[in-house]
Design a protein around this motif. Structure first.
Motif, PDB file in Angstrom:
ATOM      1  N   LEU A  84      -0.190  39.140 -51.099  1.00  0.00           N
ATOM      2  CA  LEU A  84       0.431  40.628 -50.643  1.00  0.00           C
ATOM      3  C   LEU A  84       1.536  40.236 -49.457  1.00  0.00           C
ATOM      4  O   LEU A  84       2.629  40.996 -49.337  1.00  0.00           O
ATOM      5  N   LEU A  85       1.223  39.403 -48.443  1.00  0.00           N
ATOM      6  CA  LEU A  85       1.892  39.346 -47.129  1.00  0.00           C
ATOM      7  C   LEU A  85       3.210  38.341 -47.635  1.00  0.00           C
ATOM      8  O   LEU A  85       4.245  38.744 -47.347  1.00  0.00           O
ATOM      9  N   THR A  86       2.983  37.438 -48.656  1.00  0.00           N
ATOM     10  CA  THR A  86       4.278  36.839 -49.209  1.00  0.00           C
ATOM     11  C   THR A  86       5.105  37.742 -49.778  1.00  0.00           C
ATOM     12  O   THR A  86       6.372  37.674 -49.577  1.00  0.00           O
ATOM     13  N   GLU A  87       4.604  38.563 -50.749  1.00  0.00           N
ATOM     14  CA  GLU A  87       5.515  39.464 -51.359  1.00  0.00           C
ATOM     15  C   GLU A  87       6.423  40.482 -50.374  1.00  0.00           C
ATOM     16  O   GLU A  87       7.377  40.940 -50.669  1.00  0.00           O
ATOM     17  N   PHE A  93       6.842  29.502 -42.907  1.00  0.00           N
ATOM     18  CA  PHE A  93       6.412  28.837 -43.942  1.00  0.00           C
ATOM     19  C   PHE A  93       6.657  27.470 -44.067  1.00  0.00           C
ATOM     20  O   PHE A  93       6.050  26.696 -44.924  1.00  0.00           O
ATOM     21  N   VAL A  94       7.856  27.158 -43.636  1.00  0.00           N
ATOM     22  CA  VAL A  94       8.377  25.679 -43.470  1.00  0.00           C
ATOM     23  C   VAL A  94       7.223  24.948 -42.879  1.00  0.00           C
ATOM     24  O   VAL A  94       6.914  23.968 -43.307  1.00  0.00           O
ATOM     25  N   LEU A  95       6.760  25.555 -41.578  1.00  0.00           N
ATOM     26  CA  LEU A  95       5.783  24.731 -40.965  1.00  0.00           C
ATOM     27  C   LEU A  95       4.344  24.580 -41.643  1.00  0.00           C
ATOM     28  O   LEU A  95       3.693  23.677 -41.633  1.00  0.00           O
ATOM     29  N   MET A  96       4.085  25.928 -42.125  1.00  0.00           N
ATOM     30  CA  MET A  96       2.684  25.968 -42.852  1.00  0.00           C
ATOM     31  C   MET A  96       2.761  24.927 -44.167  1.00  0.00           C
ATOM     32  O   MET A  96       1.796  24.500 -44.438  1.00  0.00           O
ATOM     33  N   GLU A  97       3.881  24.878 -44.891  1.00  0.00           N
ATOM     34  CA  GLU A  97       3.666  24.267 -46.096  1.00  0.00           C
ATOM     35  C   GLU A  97       3.689  22.753 -45.747  1.00  0.00           C
ATOM     36  O   GLU A  97       2.984  22.087 -46.464  1.00  0.00           O
ATOM     37  N   GLU A  98       4.180  22.214 -44.710  1.00  0.00           N
ATOM     38  CA  GLU A  98       4.181  21.006 -44.148  1.00  0.00           C
ATOM     39  C   GLU A  98       2.755  20.635 -43.943  1.00  0.00           C
ATOM     40  O   GLU A  98       1.872  19.516 -44.294  1.00  0.00           O
ATOM     41  N   GLU A  99       1.986  21.403 -43.302  1.00  0.00           N
ATOM     42  CA  GLU A  99       0.495  21.398 -42.894  1.00  0.00           C
ATOM     43  C   GLU A  99      -0.312  21.265 -43.923  1.00  0.00           C
ATOM     44  O   GLU A  99      -1.225  20.489 -44.130  1.00  0.00           O
ATOM     45  N   ASP A 154       4.517  29.663 -51.581  1.00  0.00           N
ATOM     46  CA  ASP A 154       3.218  29.635 -52.523  1.00  0.00           C
ATOM     47  C   ASP A 154       2.180  28.961 -51.365  1.00  0.00           C
ATOM     48  O   ASP A 154       0.976  28.593 -51.899  1.00  0.00           O
ATOM     49  N   CYS A 155       2.454  28.634 -50.239  1.00  0.00           N
ATOM     50  CA  CYS A 155       1.624  28.024 -49.435  1.00  0.00           C
ATOM     51  C   CYS A 155       0.566  28.925 -48.507  1.00  0.00           C
ATOM     52  O   CYS A 155      -0.480  28.739 -48.028  1.00  0.00           O
ATOM     53  N   TRP A 180      -3.338  28.699 -47.309  1.00  0.00           N
ATOM     54  CA  TRP A 180      -3.514  28.268 -46.101  1.00  0.00           C
ATOM     55  C   TRP A 180      -4.564  29.295 -45.407  1.00  0.00           C
ATOM     56  O   TRP A 180      -5.519  29.162 -44.761  1.00  0.00           O
ATOM     57  N   LEU A 181      -4.380  30.852 -46.036  1.00  0.00           N
ATOM     58  CA  LEU A 181      -5.249  31.815 -45.268  1.00  0.00           C
ATOM     59  C   LEU A 181      -6.546  31.882 -45.892  1.00  0.00           C
ATOM     60  O   LEU A 181      -7.431  31.903 -45.292  1.00  0.00           O
ATOM     61  N   MET A 182      -6.985  31.179 -47.215  1.00  0.00           N
ATOM     62  CA  MET A 182      -8.062  30.945 -47.938  1.00  0.00           C
ATOM     63  C   MET A 182      -8.750  29.942 -46.934  1.00  0.00           C
ATOM     64  O   MET A 182     -10.027  30.056 -47.008  1.00  0.00           O
ATOM     65  N   TRP A 183      -8.300  29.017 -47.060  1.00  0.00           N
ATOM     66  CA  TRP A 183      -8.845  27.683 -46.302  1.00  0.00           C
ATOM     67  C   TRP A 183      -8.899  27.998 -44.778  1.00  0.00           C
ATOM     68  O   TRP A 183     -10.093  27.497 -44.535  1.00  0.00           O
TER      69      TRP A 183
END
Length: 463
Positions: free
Chosen positions: A106-109, A124-130, A361-362, A366-369
């Motif tokens: 929902l946040l992504t959308e 999201f660039v930093l989040m995808e990398e992680e 899509d990350c 990430w939030l679930m993890w």
């Protein structure tokens, strides 16, 4: 001068829109997330296409509709859609709902950005990398590369394209004229996306050599060797082998170490399609199923399947540290990827993708993890295996289940129309139709397994 277009004021419908969103969200909570996850409710309210077309009133007209009508549209969409979050939706390799991942979706959308530059998607660039780094470390790689793709088929296609560039770098500029005939190897049980990728990339489906499997559905390494010899005898260059970790129908795992030995001996790129089975890497108990995965050159993994991240969440991971992914796909668009920006332009990862606009899509993963930790994801995988084992044990106690495969289409029709659950079926290699039971949602209990067996018996009792 401008007719009825109001240039001096912002959209006058904004407050109406916010009210509609709030009320529509209440419908979503009630109709999908409360009713849709209740095992007493139906998985789907089946309608034939003509009936459904009429009920939905799909026609798009000249003028807009009232708030009340639009809310009814939302209710209708919810009512007549299949509730994949329902505990008894067993039809695909995804099922159930994780509320933290859903919040991420929902946040992504709502943030509605494109994952191509640090400029427009810094978080999201930093989040995808992680996230990619963490997934690679589970595979067994301390460094490497990767990207989120729109589904496992695309992840597999990325792997094949990068492998071809690795083998024949001139292909990027000169095209297929500059390459020999190429050979790809995948098992009988491998995903059909291998053939689609070969067709899309201009390699050709006739150059996909199909390797035999054993009774459990795993690739036979000795037949892989035979197929490589066959390809060479036809003047084709073996460059890519696709091993599968969790086949689509039988859930089989190919012997990765033996395939890696053969790949290394023949100078081939080894890819592992672990779209379904990659998540066993979270489980100390079951990760032996993918022993040798760290020897692969690339891996596809779909957290939207066994981990419940929600559609779609797929990665392709690379062992490569020479920036092959970027070299293979980059087009250096000057309006996006200016090299004189005021920040580190290596954070502009968009040129690694064959897309321009790319959905985030990350965040859902990430939030679930973050919410349940590596330990929680491990428990999720182990519960799925334990319930599948329970189901097999219970099934073996019931004589009737030897008969089911002959009558699967009739039972499926009755099941869908009754709406109590949804399970897929298919034939395979000369076997008659059988049901493919997918056990993945953490909402499931042994009661749901028993319900599945009782319901199949009840639906087919007169057959």
């Amino acid at each position: 001068m401008n007719g009825h277009v109001h240039l001096e004021e912002s959209d006058m419908y904004e407050s109406d829109g916010k009210l509609f969103l709030t009320e529509a969200f209440n419908v979503i909570m009630e109709e999908i997330l409360h009713k849709g996850t209740d095992s007493e409710e139906k998985v789907c309210e089946w309608k034939d296409p003509d009936q459904l077309r009429a009920l939905l009133d799909l026609d798009l007209r000249e003028h807009g509709e009232s708030h009340k009508q639009l809310l009814q549209r939302v209710r209708d969409v919810a009512r007549y859609s299949v509730k994949t979050c329902h505990p008894r939706f067993f039809n695909q390799l995804f099922a159930g709902v994780d509320y933290h991942a859903l919040t991420g979706r929902l946040l992504t959308e709502t943030l509605n950005t494109s994952q191509y530059t640090y400029e427009v998607a810094p978080v999201f660039v930093l989040m995808e990398e992680e996230v990619l780094c963490k997934l690679r470390s589970l595979v067994g790689w301390s460094e490497g590369d990767g990207i989120f793709c729109p589904g496992g088929s695309m992840s597999n296609m990325y792997a094949m394209n990068v492998a071809r560039y690795w083998a024949f770098p001139q292909v990027k500029t000169q095209g297929l004229w500059a390459t020999p005939r190429m050979a790809i190897f995948t098992s009988q049980q491998g995903h059909y996306s291998m053939k689609k990728a070969a067709a899309f990339l201009g390699i050709g489906t006739d150059n996909v050599f199909i390797v035999q499997v054993d009774e459990s559905g795993s690739m036979r390494p000795e037949d892989l060797e035979a197929k490589i010899v066959q390809a060479k005898s036809q003047d084709a260059v073996p460059f890519f082998v696709n091993a599968t970790a969790g086949t689509t129908v039988q859930g089989a795992f190919d012997p990765l170490n033996r395939i890696a030995d053969i790949s290394e001996r023949n100078g081939m790129w080894m890819h592992v399609d672990a779209a379904w089975g990659g998540s066993v890497l979270f489980s100390k108990k079951h990760k032996h199923l993918v022993a040798g995965i760290e020897r692969a050159n690339s891996v596809t993994w779909n957290p939207h399947k066994m981990l419940l991240a929600g559609l779609q969440c797929s990665v392709v991971l690379f062992r490569d540290t020479t920036n092959l992914l970027m070299h293979c796909h980059s087009a250096k668009a000057t309006y996006l990827f200016q090299q004189d920006k005021f920040y580190d332009t290596s954070l502009d990862t968009g040129d690694k993708s064959i897309q321009c606009g790319r959905k985030v899509d990350c965040l859902k993963l990430w939030l679930m993890w973050k919410a349940i930790g590596t330990h929680g994801l491990s428990e999720r995988v182990e519960k799925a295996f334990a319930l599948a084992r329970y189901l097999v044990e219970e099934m073996e106690k019931r004589d009737n289940f030897k008969l089911v495969c002959k009558v699967a289409p009739v039972i499926k029709e009755r099941m869908i129309k009754r709406g109590t659950m949804m399970v897929g079926y298919q034939p395979m290699d000369g076997h008659v139709n059988f049901f493919r039971m997918v056990v993945v949602s953490p909402q499931l209990t042994t009661k749901d397994m028993d319900f599945f067996l009782d319901e199949i018996e009840d639906l087919g009792k007169d057959l």
